[in-house]
Design a protein around this motif. Structure first.
Motif, short mmCIF file in Angstrom:
data_model
loop_
_atom_site.label_atom_id
_atom_site.label_comp_id
_atom_site.label_asym_id
_atom_site.label_seq_id
_atom_site.Cartn_x
_atom_site.Cartn_y
_atom_site.Cartn_z
N PRO A 48 -4.56 3.08 7.15
CA PRO A 48 -3.64 3.83 7.31
C PRO A 48 -2.99 4.05 8.66
CG PRO A 48 -4.66 4.85 5.43
CD PRO A 48 -5.56 3.75 6.44
N PHE A 87 -1.62 -0.43 4.83
CA PHE A 87 -1.56 0.18 3.48
C PHE A 87 -2.85 0.00 2.63
CE2 PHE A 87 0.91 1.01 -0.74
CZ PHE A 87 0.40 2.21 -0.70
N MET A 125 -4.91 0.05 -1.17
CA MET A 125 -4.32 0.29 -2.37
C MET A 125 -5.40 -0.05 -3.51
SD MET A 125 -0.89 -2.21 -1.99
CE MET A 125 -1.90 -3.47 -1.48
N CYS A 170 -1.44 8.36 -6.35
CA CYS A 170 -1.57 7.13 -5.80
C CYS A 170 -2.03 6.20 -6.73
CB CYS A 170 -2.06 7.15 -4.19
SG CYS A 170 -1.38 8.14 -3.30
N MET A 205 -8.42 7.76 -1.87
CA MET A 205 -7.65 8.12 -0.89
C MET A 205 -8.19 9.43 -0.11
SD MET A 205 -5.71 5.79 -1.49
CE MET A 205 -5.25 4.86 -2.94
N ARG A 262 1.24 10.49 3.24
CA ARG A 262 1.00 9.54 3.95
C ARG A 262 1.04 7.97 3.66
NH1 ARG A 262 1.84 6.63 7.58
NH2 ARG A 262 0.65 6.13 9.23
N TYR A 263 0.44 7.90 2.43
CA TYR A 263 0.38 6.70 1.64
C TYR A 263 1.77 6.42 0.99
CZ TYR A 263 -4.59 7.44 2.04
OH TYR A 263 -5.86 7.85 2.46
N LEU A 312 3.94 4.98 3.71
CA LEU A 312 3.48 3.73 4.11
C LEU A 312 4.10 2.77 2.89
CD1 LEU A 312 -0.27 3.76 5.21
CD2 LEU A 312 2.01 2.95 6.38
#
Length: 322
Positions: A2, A7, A9, A185, A191, A197-198, A201
């Motif tokens: 990040p 990103f 995932m 997420c 994470m 933050r995610y 992105l």
């Protein structure tokens, strides 16, 4: 990743014959592995991926699937992937040494690990272009969510940060009754930074590449767990197919008054009544009460994100009138 604008995932991914890619986010028991293993599409990866300036890429070279009630008829790719070098966990063996996927006397949490090349049409490069579609999978045990809904970019951020599903028997050890769970997420354990933050992105990449986001419910219809019935894999796949072939964009949509997501009024292969969850309940008033209950759980969970990040996405979640 990040910190470099890439990103990471917790999702599966596949690619169509025309090079269109799709991501599937979802917690245990939502159908992420099953639905991404599509005989008409090539599997990029099962569980962990990255998204950089060139596209998406797979972190790992294997798959991890549930085996409860597994059959060649319903999940052919996974069934056939269980061969030499696959590893079964918590699966009962018959006297002749063959696995019995329907015997859950020990546990409903049977699993199998297998190399990705056991899937005949896996995508050998393990990389692909930017995703055309993102699918958030939830197993709603309260029978409230529609089988499929279209999300705006802001709603997508809200639901990404929420990461809702319901734990039901077979998803985790000791779970015998359904309960709501929110894993930000769709993979909080993976994470290390703050969820915003995610989300930021994801939003940046969606806007840059024009990615569409849909929510798909692989859970219950006609009532909550214990009363209604679980969505059939056939119906769920029909929803997925409509997303991936673009047909869903030709449908008419209605807006849910509480959650705000857009629900198609008809789709090929999906019964019309199923697309209107309230109509599948014997008691519509009971549905209304359950929808408000689920909305309240969403609202209470999201309070910890109020005022965080560049944008406060609270207003894009469900709304309850006083």
């Amino acid at each position: 990743l990040p910190m470099k604008g890439h990103f990471p995932m917790h999702c599966s991914a596949n690619i169509g014959k025309k090079g269109d890619t799709a991501l599937f986010f979802g917690l245990s028991g939502t159908g992420k592995t099953t639905l991404s293993a599509d005989p008409d599409r090539a599997l990029i990866g099962d569980d962990e991926h990255g998204w950089d300036d060139k596209g998406i890429f797979n972190f790992e070279g294997g798959c991890y699937a549930k085996t409860i009630n597994l059959s060649e008829k319903t999940e052919s790719d996974i069934y056939r992937a269980i061969s030499t070098d696959a590893l079964l966990e918590n699966v009962v063996l018959r006297e002749d040494g063959t696995p019995d996927y329907f015997d859950v006397s020990k546990t409903q949490n049977g699993r199998v690990s297998y190399p990705i090349f056991h899937i005949p049409n896996y995508h050998k490069p393990q990389m692909a272009g930017h995703p055309d579609n993102i699918i958030f999978l939830s197993c709603d045990a309260f029978g409230v969510m529609p089988p499929v809904a279209r999300l705006s970019p802001e709603q997508a951020m809200y639901h990404f940060m929420s990461g809702y599903t319901a734990k039901v028997a077979g998803t985790e050890r000791g779970v015998k009754e359904p309960s709501a769970t929110f894993s930000t997420c769709f993979g909080a354990a993976f994470m290390t930074l703050h969820p915003t933050r995610y989300a930021e992105l994801l939003k940046q990449k969606m806007e840059t590449h024009g990615t569409h986001v849909f929510l798909v419910n692989s859970g219950w219809s006609g009532g909550p767990y214990g009363e209604g019935e679980r969505m059939s894999i056939k119906s769920t796949r029909a929803c997925i197919d409509a997303i991936l072939n673009g047909g869903i964009h030709d449908a008419e949509f209605r807006k849910d008054p509480i959650f705000g997501w857009e629900i198609p009024t008809s789709l090929p292969g999906v019964e019309g009544c199923v697309l209107d969850p309230r109509s599948t309940w014997k008691d519509p008033a009971a549905y209304d009460e359950m929808e408000r209950k689920l909305a309240t759980m969403y609202i209470e969970n999201f309070k910890k994100y109020e005022g965080k990040g560049d944008v406060d996405y609270t207003e894009f979640g469900p709304k309850l009138e006083d």
